[in-house]
Design a protein around this motif. Structure first.
Motif, PDB file in Angstrom:
ATOM      1  N   GLY A 188      42.766  39.949  34.350  1.00  0.00           N
ATOM      2  CA  GLY A 188      41.658  39.737  33.431  1.00  0.00           C
ATOM      3  C   GLY A 188      40.525  40.714  33.696  1.00  0.00           C
ATOM      4  N   ILE A 189      39.679  40.886  32.692  1.00  0.00           N
ATOM      5  CA  ILE A 189      38.520  41.776  32.821  1.00  0.00           C
ATOM      6  C   ILE A 189      37.270  40.969  32.493  1.00  0.00           C
ATOM      7  CG2 ILE A 189      37.511  43.957  32.083  1.00  0.00           C
ATOM      8  CD1 ILE A 189      40.242  44.687  30.915  1.00  0.00           C
ATOM      9  N   LYS A 190      36.297  41.022  33.392  1.00  0.00           N
ATOM     10  CA  LYS A 190      35.022  40.333  33.135  1.00  0.00           C
ATOM     11  C   LYS A 190      33.930  41.379  33.002  1.00  0.00           C
ATOM     12  CE  LYS A 190      35.760  35.906  35.461  1.00  0.00           C
ATOM     13  NZ  LYS A 190      37.049  36.172  36.137  1.00  0.00           N
ATOM     14  N   LEU A 195      34.311  43.825  35.952  1.00  0.00           N
ATOM     15  CA  LEU A 195      35.211  43.363  37.006  1.00  0.00           C
ATOM     16  C   LEU A 195      36.632  43.347  36.479  1.00  0.00           C
ATOM     17  CD1 LEU A 195      33.250  40.249  38.337  1.00  0.00           C
ATOM     18  CD2 LEU A 195      33.194  42.562  39.222  1.00  0.00           C
ATOM     19  N   ILE A 196      37.478  44.164  37.094  1.00  0.00           N
ATOM     20  CA  ILE A 196      38.893  44.120  36.753  1.00  0.00           C
ATOM     21  C   ILE A 196      39.595  43.506  37.945  1.00  0.00           C
ATOM     22  CG2 ILE A 196      40.957  45.484  36.276  1.00  0.00           C
ATOM     23  CD1 ILE A 196      39.289  47.386  34.697  1.00  0.00           C
ATOM     24  N   ASN A 197      40.233  42.382  37.743  1.00  0.00           N
ATOM     25  CA  ASN A 197      40.863  41.647  38.848  1.00  0.00           C
ATOM     26  C   ASN A 197      39.857  41.430  39.976  1.00  0.00           C
ATOM     27  OD1 ASN A 197      42.893  40.294  40.052  1.00  0.00           O
ATOM     28  ND2 ASN A 197      43.948  42.111  40.842  1.00  0.00           N
ATOM     29  N   VAL A 217      52.972  54.672  35.070  1.00  0.00           N
ATOM     30  CA  VAL A 217      52.244  54.434  36.313  1.00  0.00           C
ATOM     31  C   VAL A 217      52.017  52.939  36.532  1.00  0.00           C
ATOM     32  CG1 VAL A 217      51.126  56.678  36.432  1.00  0.00           C
ATOM     33  CG2 VAL A 217      50.044  54.853  35.145  1.00  0.00           C
ATOM     34  N   ASP A 218      52.689  52.109  35.725  1.00  0.00           N
ATOM     35  CA  ASP A 218      52.669  50.663  35.863  1.00  0.00           C
ATOM     36  C   ASP A 218      51.244  50.105  35.968  1.00  0.00           C
ATOM     37  OD1 ASP A 218      53.813  48.256  35.829  1.00  0.00           O
ATOM     38  OD2 ASP A 218      54.432  48.222  37.930  1.00  0.00           O
ATOM     39  N   PRO A 219      50.445  50.297  34.923  1.00  0.00           N
ATOM     40  CA  PRO A 219      49.054  49.864  34.984  1.00  0.00           C
ATOM     41  C   PRO A 219      48.941  48.340  34.841  1.00  0.00           C
ATOM     42  CG  PRO A 219      49.525  50.662  32.806  1.00  0.00           C
ATOM     43  CD  PRO A 219      50.790  50.827  33.600  1.00  0.00           C
ATOM     44  N   GLU A 220      47.788  47.810  35.203  1.00  0.00           N
ATOM     45  CA  GLU A 220      47.567  46.376  35.006  1.00  0.00           C
ATOM     46  C   GLU A 220      46.939  46.116  33.640  1.00  0.00           C
ATOM     47  OE1 GLU A 220      45.466  45.162  38.757  1.00  0.00           O
ATOM     48  OE2 GLU A 220      46.329  47.087  39.314  1.00  0.00           O
TER      49      GLU A 220
END
Lengths: 252, 342
Positions: free
Chosen positions: A4-6, A67-69, A165-168
């Motif tokens: 999630g991104i806050k 905030l990412i993760n 690059v297997d991003p989140e």
């Protein structure tokens, strides 16, 4: 798995132009979130703040928290680190014209020093399958240049390049706006597939597209986030008069 | 889960205008209809530009013809062997072009070797890293280097560069790299190396400004594409910019090489003018352009004159061959991958 991104108190400037004002937003993990709004409303700027691409422009400035993760990407991370975790697909397909299809997909791993031939082969195939391009290019992976593909194929190649690059998180800036309806449909199917594994944020001018692919939609206007809600709510029963005017086509 | 937004279809509200009623054409339409189809003007234009293009071929062929016909004496006596003979003895009418060809090629490649890394560095700094206020003055200064007459470079080299090389640089080179055989004495100062350094400075502005042009023309989206993959700045420059601009950069280097091959005055002043082939770069040499400039006015015999003109022919051919090789190289590198940047 996506994360999630806050976003809190996010402000962005281009020179003296205050193009994003006090954005507060929680983007849920493993969902597709659409950002809509008229041209120049700040939705692309917002997207570019999520992987610190905004600051590559020398006159640009950003304040606030993303905030990412649970990691503040502006305080606790470098742009290079964050962009390895947050993939981006641009409005106009931008494959690297001097590289083969294979090298285009592998470029993200190669530039980070990844050398294992066997794993690279696997990653390239997986990424091209995920972006639904494998069957069309598998015979000339190393023969053809990335620029020799059609526009729609190029865009799917760029998606594969970002997936490799297997991003989140996957950011998409109007990924289908330069494409014909058939290619657009393919890209939309793709987004629908991908959101089970990645958090997707997509900027679009096409409201039907937002309705088709995204669970949540945010409406931007003049640098402000006017409304953020489930896509169904935004398109059927928006809280804000300005949102209603926009989605019914009365302006914008 | 979701429902598509409504699509509004506009309906035309005004009926189409009555077709039977004659409409008076507007002034613009009357004017444009009266213009004719301009076929003659187009034809003349086409013929003119064709003539311009054709004249290039004409000039090249005329030059080659003139050089060949005026060097018929030496061509008849030495044949093609002229280009590979090392003799240069005007008294006994014994001539060969090899030391001059060697001198021209070696001094030019030395110049490239020194100049290309610098020029690329300048171009990368100016396009990717330079603060805005410094960009204009710096690129102006680089381009100013191209405006300095070559005789001034020659003078500067005689009074500044050669003493500097002789007293400080060459002894160090002899000490550290002497074992290669390229840097052995005697250390006279007037040398192939001095010519290479002067040429390097002279071709730097061409290479760096053209490289800068092609680098600036690489689209922003290419840079962003690389950055978005988590590239550092240097990786972005290498993959997103230099790689895309490589054909243009090779073109810039070829243009620089072209200038180095033909440069006369500055080289003549510093190279030492001795028609010998020596492995050491610290030894004097001679170039084709230099020997033409030095000896043309004193060439008394027909044979001597013919030999000099044939050296002119050799210079002409070397330039063509070097350029052709460079084009082949570009073609070999880019085969399969299109030059175009999306």
């Amino acid at each position: 798995m996506g994360v999630g991104i806050k976003i809190s108190d996010l402000n962005a400037w281009y020179g003296t132009n205050h193009s994003l004002q006090e954005i507060q937003l929680d983007i849920p993990a493993n969902h597709a979130t659409a950002l809509i709004g008229p041209s120049g409303c700040g939705k692309s700027t917002f997207l570019r703040c999520l992987n610190r691409m905004h600051e590559t422009n020398p006159i640009a400035r950003v304040t606030g928290k993303v905030l990412i993760n649970e990691v503040d990407i502006y305080a606790e991370s470098s742009p290079v680190e964050i962009r390895r975790r947050v993939g981006m697909v641009f409005q106009r397909p931008n494959p690297f014209p001097t590289m083969s299809i294979y090298d285009n997909v592998a470029s993200g791993l190669k530039l980070n020093g990844f050398r294992s031939r066997r794993v690279l082969d696997e990653v390239v195939e997986r990424s091209l399958r995920q972006s639904a391009l494998w069957d069309e290019v598998k015979d000339d992976l190393k023969k053809k240049s990335g620029a020799s593909l059609s526009g729609g194929q190029q865009q799917r190649l760029c998606i594969a390049r970002a997936l490799a690059v297997d991003p989140e998180v996957m950011l998409m800036d109007e990924p289908a706006s330069a494409l014909d309806p058939i290619s657009t449909a393919k890209i939309e199917d793709l987004i629908f597939e991908l959101k089970s594994q990645y958090t997707i944020v997509i900027v679009t001018h096409n409201m039907q597209q937002a309705a088709r692919v995204a669970e949540n939609t945010g409406f931007f206007l003049m640098g402000k986030l006017v409304e953020f809600d489930s896509t169904h709510k935004i398109f059927t029963n928006p809280r804000d008069k300005r949102t209603e005017d926009y989605i019914t086509g009365r302006f914008g | 889960m979701t429902q598509p937004a409504k699509i509004f279809v506009s309906e035309s509200s005004t009926p189409p205008p009555d077709a039977k009623q004659p409409v008076k054409p507007s002034a613009v339409r009357t004017f444009l209809r009266g213009r004719g189809n301009s076929a003659i003007a187009d034809g003349i234009f086409k013929a003119l530009v064709f003539l311009c293009a054709l004249s290039i071929f004409g000039i090249v062929i005329l030059i080659a013809w003139e050089l060949i016909s005026r060097s018929h004496l030496t061509l008849a006596k030495f044949g093609l062997g002229f280009f590979f003979r090392s003799a240069w003895d005007p008294v006994n009418n014994d001539f060969g072009a090899f030391p001059f060809i060697y001198g021209t090629l070696v001094s030019s490649f030395l110049a490239l070797l020194i100049s290309v890394p610098f020029a690329l560095g300048v171009a990368i700094f100016l396009t990717e890293m330079c603060p805005k206020w410094l960009r204009a003055p710096l690129s102006f200064l680089t381009e100013l280097l191209a405006a300095i007459p070559s005789v001034v470079y020659g003078l500067w080299a005689i009074f500044v560069l050669i003493p500097l090389l002789r007293d400080y640089v060459n002894p160090k080179l002899m000490f550290t790299l002497g074992w290669t055989g390229f840097f052995t004495g005697p250390n006279a100062g007037y040398s192939m190396l001095a010519a290479g350094v002067v040429l390097a400075i002279m071709i730097l502005p061409i290479i760096s400004s053209l490289t800068r042009e092609v680098m600036t023309s690489v689209p922003m989206v290419q840079r962003e594409g690389v950055l978005a993959l988590g590239a550092t700045r240097w990786e972005m420059i290498r993959i997103g910019v230099l790689r895309n601009a490589r054909i243009g950069i090779v073109g810039a280097i070829i243009l620089g090489l072209g200038r180095a091959l033909g440069e006369t005055m500055a080289v003549t002043m510093v190279i030492g003018n001795r028609p010998e082939i020596v492995k050491s770069f610290l030894a004097p040499g001679y170039t084709m352009a230099s020997v033409l400039a030095n000896e043309f006015s004193e060439a008394t015999g027909d044979m001597y004159l013919s030999a000099l003109i044939e050296i002119g022919l050799a210079l002409f051919l070397v330039t063509i061959v070097v350029n052709a090789c460079a084009r082949m190289l570009v073609w070999a590198v880019t085969r399969g991958a299109p030059a175009r940047v999306a």
